[in-house]
Every structure is written in C-alpha cells, then in structure tokens.
Scaffold this motif. Structure first.
Motif, PDB file in Angstrom:
ATOM      1  N   MET A   1       0.858  -1.170   0.000  1.00 18.83           N
ATOM      2  CA  MET A   1       0.000   0.000   0.000  1.00 18.83           C
ATOM      3  C   MET A   1       0.909   1.238   0.000  1.00 18.83           C
ATOM      4  O   MET A   1       1.889   1.296   0.697  1.00 18.83           O
ATOM      5  N   THR A   2       0.546   2.227  -0.777  1.00 22.10           N
ATOM      6  CA  THR A   2       1.363   3.421  -0.816  1.00 22.10           C
ATOM      7  C   THR A   2       0.941   4.380   0.289  1.00 22.10           C
ATOM      8  O   THR A   2      -0.149   4.262   0.854  1.00 22.10           O
ATOM      9  N   ARG A   3       1.805   5.341   0.561  1.00 23.53           N
ATOM     10  CA  ARG A   3       1.522   6.320   1.611  1.00 23.53           C
ATOM     11  C   ARG A   3       0.248   7.102   1.329  1.00 23.53           C
ATOM     12  O   ARG A   3      -0.412   7.557   2.261  1.00 23.53           O
ATOM     13  N   ALA A   4      -0.080   7.273   0.083  1.00 25.97           N
ATOM     14  CA  ALA A   4      -1.256   8.062  -0.284  1.00 25.97           C
ATOM     15  C   ALA A   4      -2.552   7.445   0.241  1.00 25.97           C
ATOM     16  O   ALA A   4      -3.538   8.153   0.448  1.00 25.97           O
ATOM     17  N   TRP A   5      -2.559   6.151   0.467  1.00 30.56           N
ATOM     18  CA  TRP A   5      -3.786   5.471   0.887  1.00 30.56           C
ATOM     19  C   TRP A   5      -3.837   5.184   2.381  1.00 30.56           C
ATOM     20  O   TRP A   5      -4.828   4.656   2.885  1.00 30.56           O
ATOM     21  N   ILE A   6      -2.798   5.535   3.124  1.00 31.45           N
ATOM     22  CA  ILE A   6      -2.782   5.243   4.561  1.00 31.45           C
ATOM     23  C   ILE A   6      -3.868   6.031   5.290  1.00 31.45           C
ATOM     24  O   ILE A   6      -4.654   5.462   6.061  1.00 31.45           O
ATOM     25  N   LEU A   7      -3.941   7.337   5.076  1.00 31.67           N
ATOM     26  CA  LEU A   7      -4.931   8.157   5.770  1.00 31.67           C
ATOM     27  C   LEU A   7      -6.367   7.757   5.421  1.00 31.67           C
ATOM     28  O   LEU A   7      -7.185   7.559   6.335  1.00 31.67           O
ATOM     29  N   PRO A   8      -6.711   7.583   4.139  1.00 32.81           N
ATOM     30  CA  PRO A   8      -8.081   7.131   3.843  1.00 32.81           C
ATOM     31  C   PRO A   8      -8.408   5.774   4.455  1.00 32.81           C
ATOM     32  O   PRO A   8      -9.532   5.554   4.925  1.00 32.81           O
ATOM     33  N   THR A   9      -7.442   4.885   4.476  1.00 37.38           N
ATOM     34  CA  THR A   9      -7.664   3.566   5.070  1.00 37.38           C
ATOM     35  C   THR A   9      -7.929   3.684   6.570  1.00 37.38           C
ATOM     36  O   THR A   9      -8.817   3.012   7.108  1.00 37.38           O
ATOM     37  N   LEU A  10      -7.178   4.558   7.232  1.00 35.01           N
ATOM     38  CA  LEU A  10      -7.408   4.766   8.664  1.00 35.01           C
ATOM     39  C   LEU A  10      -8.805   5.343   8.926  1.00 35.01           C
ATOM     40  O   LEU A  10      -9.472   4.948   9.877  1.00 35.01           O
ATOM     41  N   PHE A  11      -9.245   6.275   8.073  1.00 31.68           N
ATOM     42  CA  PHE A  11     -10.597   6.817   8.226  1.00 31.68           C
ATOM     43  C   PHE A  11     -11.642   5.713   8.062  1.00 31.68           C
ATOM     44  O   PHE A  11     -12.627   5.658   8.805  1.00 31.68           O
ATOM     45  N   LEU A  12     -11.438   4.835   7.084  1.00 30.39           N
ATOM     46  CA  LEU A  12     -12.396   3.737   6.893  1.00 30.39           C
ATOM     47  C   LEU A  12     -12.423   2.795   8.087  1.00 30.39           C
ATOM     48  O   LEU A  12     -13.496   2.382   8.542  1.00 30.39           O
ATOM     49  N   LEU A  13     -11.254   2.454   8.601  1.00 30.50           N
ATOM     50  CA  LEU A  13     -11.201   1.568   9.771  1.00 30.50           C
ATOM     51  C   LEU A  13     -11.854   2.210  10.980  1.00 30.50           C
ATOM     52  O   LEU A  13     -12.603   1.549  11.727  1.00 30.50           O
ATOM     53  N   CYS A  14     -11.594   3.500  11.184  1.00 29.08           N
ATOM     54  CA  CYS A  14     -12.245   4.211  12.295  1.00 29.08           C
ATOM     55  C   CYS A  14     -13.758   4.224  12.109  1.00 29.08           C
ATOM     56  O   CYS A  14     -14.509   4.086  13.079  1.00 29.08           O
ATOM     57  N   GLY A  15     -14.191   4.404  10.873  1.00 24.57           N
ATOM     58  CA  GLY A  15     -15.623   4.399  10.589  1.00 24.57           C
ATOM     59  C   GLY A  15     -16.271   3.078  10.938  1.00 24.57           C
ATOM     60  O   GLY A  15     -17.376   3.042  11.493  1.00 24.57           O
ATOM     61  N   VAL A  16     -15.595   1.994  10.624  1.00 20.58           N
ATOM     62  CA  VAL A  16     -16.125   0.663  10.945  1.00 20.58           C
ATOM     63  C   VAL A  16     -16.227   0.492  12.457  1.00 20.58           C
ATOM     64  O   VAL A  16     -17.235   0.004  12.984  1.00 20.58           O
ATOM     65  N   VAL A  17     -15.193   0.926  13.176  1.00 19.69           N
ATOM     66  CA  VAL A  17     -15.190   0.796  14.639  1.00 19.69           C
ATOM     67  C   VAL A  17     -16.293   1.655  15.253  1.00 19.69           C
ATOM     68  O   VAL A  17     -17.042   1.202  16.123  1.00 19.69           O
ATOM     69  N   VAL A  18     -16.404   2.901  14.797  1.00 21.53           N
ATOM     70  CA  VAL A  18     -17.422   3.804  15.341  1.00 21.53           C
ATOM     71  C   VAL A  18     -18.829   3.292  15.008  1.00 21.53           C
ATOM     72  O   VAL A  18     -19.727   3.343  15.841  1.00 21.53           O
ATOM     73  N   ALA A  19     -19.022   2.796  13.787  1.00 23.63           N
ATOM     74  CA  ALA A  19     -20.343   2.315  13.378  1.00 23.63           C
ATOM     75  C   ALA A  19     -20.718   1.010  14.074  1.00 23.63           C
ATOM     76  O   ALA A  19     -21.913   0.689  14.193  1.00 23.63           O
ATOM     77  N   ALA A  20     -19.732   0.271  14.541  1.00 28.06           N
ATOM     78  CA  ALA A  20     -20.021  -0.999  15.211  1.00 28.06           C
ATOM     79  C   ALA A  20     -20.810  -0.788  16.498  1.00 28.06           C
ATOM     80  O   ALA A  20     -21.681  -1.601  16.841  1.00 28.06           O
ATOM     81  N   GLY A  21     -20.515   0.314  17.195  1.00 26.42           N
ATOM     82  CA  GLY A  21     -21.221   0.587  18.459  1.00 26.42           C
ATOM     83  C   GLY A  21     -22.728   0.687  18.267  1.00 26.42           C
ATOM     84  O   GLY A  21     -23.488  -0.081  18.875  1.00 26.42           O
ATOM     85  N   PRO A  22     -23.203   1.621  17.427  1.00 21.98           N
ATOM     86  CA  PRO A  22     -24.654   1.709  17.214  1.00 21.98           C
ATOM     87  C   PRO A  22     -25.243   0.433  16.604  1.00 21.98           C
ATOM     88  O   PRO A  22     -26.373   0.060  16.923  1.00 21.98           O
ATOM     89  N   ALA A  23     -24.492  -0.240  15.751  1.00 21.79           N
ATOM     90  CA  ALA A  23     -25.005  -1.464  15.128  1.00 21.79           C
ATOM     91  C   ALA A  23     -25.229  -2.546  16.182  1.00 21.79           C
ATOM     92  O   ALA A  23     -26.247  -3.253  16.151  1.00 21.79           O
ATOM     93  N   LEU A  24     -24.303  -2.666  17.128  1.00 20.47           N
ATOM     94  CA  LEU A  24     -24.439  -3.679  18.182  1.00 20.47           C
ATOM     95  C   LEU A  24     -25.526  -3.321  19.182  1.00 20.47           C
ATOM     96  O   LEU A  24     -26.083  -4.203  19.841  1.00 20.47           O
ATOM     97  N   ARG A  25     -25.844  -2.035  19.303  1.00 18.74           N
ATOM     98  CA  ARG A  25     -26.906  -1.596  20.208  1.00 18.74           C
ATOM     99  C   ARG A  25     -28.277  -1.628  19.528  1.00 18.74           C
ATOM    100  O   ARG A  25     -29.262  -1.172  20.097  1.00 18.74           O
ATOM    101  N   GLY A  26     -28.324  -2.120  18.289  1.00 15.42           N
ATOM    102  CA  GLY A  26     -29.601  -2.253  17.595  1.00 15.42           C
ATOM    103  C   GLY A  26     -30.056  -0.997  16.879  1.00 15.42           C
ATOM    104  O   GLY A  26     -31.249  -0.790  16.718  1.00 15.42           O
ATOM    105  N   SER A  27     -29.107  -0.170  16.444  1.00 14.49           N
ATOM    106  CA  SER A  27     -29.449   1.065  15.735  1.00 14.49           C
ATOM    107  C   SER A  27     -28.726   1.080  14.382  1.00 14.49           C
ATOM    108  O   SER A  27     -27.766   1.819  14.194  1.00 14.49           O
ATOM    109  N   PRO A  28     -29.198   0.256  13.436  1.00 18.92           N
ATOM    110  CA  PRO A  28     -28.490   0.157  12.157  1.00 18.92           C
ATOM    111  C   PRO A  28     -28.515   1.454  11.347  1.00 18.92           C
ATOM    112  O   PRO A  28     -27.591   1.732  10.584  1.00 18.92           O
ATOM    113  N   GLY A  29     -29.547   2.264  11.506  1.00 20.53           N
ATOM    114  CA  GLY A  29     -29.609   3.539  10.776  1.00 20.53           C
ATOM    115  C   GLY A  29     -28.495   4.475  11.189  1.00 20.53           C
ATOM    116  O   GLY A  29     -27.812   5.078  10.348  1.00 20.53           O
TER     117      GLY A  29
END
Length: 143
Positions: A1-29
């Motif tokens: 992976m090149t350096r250009a994609w590190i920051l976007p990849t980190l944002f995506l991973l953070c998004g998955v982690v942050v979205a997991a909380g509401p999803a596990l609490r039963g709030s898929p929206g």
C-alpha cells in the motif's frame, strides 16, 4: 500500500469501529450514517479527488508545451484539498504531480522550498509559488 492510501484507510477503519457501536446496540440507521460520514471523509482525503497524477518530468514537458501550471501536491494536505475544490472544474486543466508517488516531484518541491516539502507548490513559467490563492491559479489558466 502506498503512503497516499494510509490516511483514507485509517478513516475507513475508524468508521467501521465507530459504526459498530450503534449497530451492536440495535441502531443500524445510526451505524450507516456514521459509516457514510467516515467513507466521505476517506474519499476526500484520497487520491481519487484529484486529477490523475503524472511524473514531474512529464508535467514539466507538458507545461512547457501548453503553458499550463504544474501543481505539486500530496494526499491528506488540507491546503491541496482547498486548492483543488476552489478550482473546481478548472483543476483538470492543470498538471498534477503527487510528491509521495514521484521522487522527482518531491525533489522539485524541496529545491523550490529550501529543502521543505511544502505543498501545494504551483510552478508557472518555471517559477514556484507556495500555497497560492486558488483565484490566482485560475487566472494563470486564462493568461
């Protein structure tokens, strides 16, 4: 992976982690909204927002032939994003060089900025301008 994609990849991973909380609490929206926000931020900070980058020698050759400015940039740079968005459709008329992908481009920027890799650096008629106003860059396209 090149350096250009590190920051976007980190944002995506953070998004998955942050979205997991509401999803596990039963709030898929809410989870979907959180994930979409992080995806949008990742796209904005990715190389996808910019016109296709070319190498510095090719950009300089094209600029000498057509007189258009060369923009040296790097992904994740808020000043590069500002320039890109404020130029709008005119950005496609410039020659873009990603200094993280092109060592020759990084060398040009360092030479113009006393050893620093300060971007955006716009080269017009062989003269470097560091972080110029987008309106000024747009005016260089019409002259």
């Amino acid at each position: 992976m090149t350096r250009a994609w590190i920051l976007p990849t980190l944002f995506l991973l953070c998004g998955v982690v942050v979205a997991a909380g509401p999803a596990l609490r039963g709030s898929p929206g809410l989870a979907a909204v959180c994930l979409l926000v992080f995806v949008a931020v990742a796209v904005v900070h990715s190389p996808l927002v910019f016109p296709r980058s070319i190498g510095a020698p090719e950009a300089q050759r094209r600029s000498a032939a057509d007189g258009r400015p060369v923009v040296f940039w790097r992904p994740g740079c808020k000043y590069c994003l500002r320039l890109r968005f404020r130029l709008g459709r005119h950005s496609r008329q410039l020659h873009w060089v990603d200094i993280w992908r092109d060592p020759a481009g990084a060398a040009v920027v360092r030479a113009a900025n006393g050893g620093d890799e300060t971007v955006p650096t716009v080269v017009v008629a062989g003269r470097a301008h560091v972080n110029p106003e987008p309106d000024w860059v747009r005016a260089q396209l019409t002259t």
